[in-house]
Design an enzyme around this catalytic site. Structure first.
Site, short mmCIF file in Angstrom:
data_model
loop_
_atom_site.label_atom_id
_atom_site.label_comp_id
_atom_site.label_asym_id
_atom_site.label_seq_id
_atom_site.Cartn_x
_atom_site.Cartn_y
_atom_site.Cartn_z
N GLY B 28 14.48 9.17 -2.12
CA GLY B 28 15.58 9.80 -1.39
C GLY B 28 16.09 8.81 -0.36
O GLY B 28 15.50 7.75 -0.15
N TYR B 29 17.18 9.19 0.29
CA TYR B 29 17.83 8.28 1.23
C TYR B 29 17.96 8.89 2.61
O TYR B 29 18.32 10.06 2.75
CB TYR B 29 19.21 7.89 0.69
CG TYR B 29 19.08 6.93 -0.47
CD1 TYR B 29 19.13 5.56 -0.26
CD2 TYR B 29 18.83 7.40 -1.76
CE1 TYR B 29 18.96 4.67 -1.31
CE2 TYR B 29 18.66 6.52 -2.82
CZ TYR B 29 18.72 5.15 -2.58
OH TYR B 29 18.54 4.28 -3.61
N LEU B 30 17.64 8.05 3.60
CA LEU B 30 17.88 8.41 5.00
C LEU B 30 19.25 7.91 5.44
O LEU B 30 19.81 8.41 6.41
CB LEU B 30 16.78 7.81 5.89
CG LEU B 30 15.38 8.34 5.58
CD1 LEU B 30 14.31 7.47 6.23
CD2 LEU B 30 15.24 9.78 6.06
N ASN B 143 22.25 3.87 -6.71
CA ASN B 143 21.39 5.04 -6.55
C ASN B 143 21.93 5.98 -5.47
O ASN B 143 21.88 7.20 -5.63
CB ASN B 143 19.96 4.62 -6.20
CG ASN B 143 19.14 4.29 -7.43
OD1 ASN B 143 19.21 4.99 -8.44
ND2 ASN B 143 18.37 3.23 -7.37
#
Lengths: 157, 157
Positions: B28-30, B143
């Site tokens: 996942g991405y912050l 992504n």
């Protein structure tokens, strides 16, 4: 994961000066979204990458990792949002507690805040004479906001 | 800091299947801002926090740090942008090179891409029969974009 409980106050007057040596900080953000801030910080000879979740009252999730200072410098100079936050931090003991007084420089010069870390949200603590108005939870004083709206521009408009 | 040189292709057909075991990834991405992505990844029994700068051609700055899997799980479940990316990665050797084939699941099911890491941007390499169109630099396949616009929704509108 640690959960921070901190309260933040404005600093009034100069009576706090000389009570502790200062350490220079340079820090910047890879994310200033309130739900997930990502901070790069160089504190003296050490550097950290810190992920914080959204504040719920005075507590929030925090994950901190030591990283090479060279990496941090490269991220601060090349990747982080502008401007970088520059400040000098003084850790001042007072009746069994430690206050972190941050005197900002650069775009936030003129702003001085003090934070105290507590064991619980309702823990009592003595207020030194140089502690002014509480600003815990006031988004204007979030470090991330001091990039988007630096203190030096608060009186504009 | 490492500088990555990667090229990315779509995968065609099923001839790549069975050439290598797969490993499950959750990531996942912050931050999904192109100039500074921050990724949390669990890859099998290990976890990483990875900071990447903006792509310049096929290369970009990358900083990667190992972190506890428990921290990564907590960030994936509670802090990262939704949806989380789920995929199975197959590392397939081919004539002295290693291809990373990513078969996506969840909101990106149906998408299969292959990446190869090179020593220089103009390095030559053999193409296996199952390598299709090159999509290096195509932002749709970043992504980070697969969160904002998952593959399963690409044919809408």
């Amino acid at each position: 994961m640690a959960r921070e409980i901190e309260r933040k106050f404005l600093v009034i007057g100069d009576d706090w000066r000389g009570l502790a040596p200062g350490k220079d900080y340079r820090q910047g953000y890879l994310s200033t979204v309130a739900e997930r801030t990502v901070r790069v910080r160089v504190a003296g000879e050490r550097a950290f990458l810190t992920v914080k979740g959204i504040s719920v009252g005075a507590s929030r999730a925090e994950f901190e990792y030591g990283i090479p200072v060279a990496d941090a410098d490269e991220m601060l100079d090349g990747l982080c949002e502008r401007p970088i936050i520059e400040k000098t931090r003084y850790r001042i003991p007072h009746e069994g507690f430690v206050w972190e007084v941050d005197e900002f420089a650069g775009a936030n010069a003129g702003l001085i805040v003090a934070e105290i870390e507590l064991a619980s949200e309702d823990q009592q603590f003595p207020h030194p004479s140089w502690i002014g108005e509480e600003v815990t939870g006031d988004p204007r004083y979030f470090n991330a906001n001091l990039i988007a709206h630096p203190f030096s521009a608060w009186n504009d408009g």
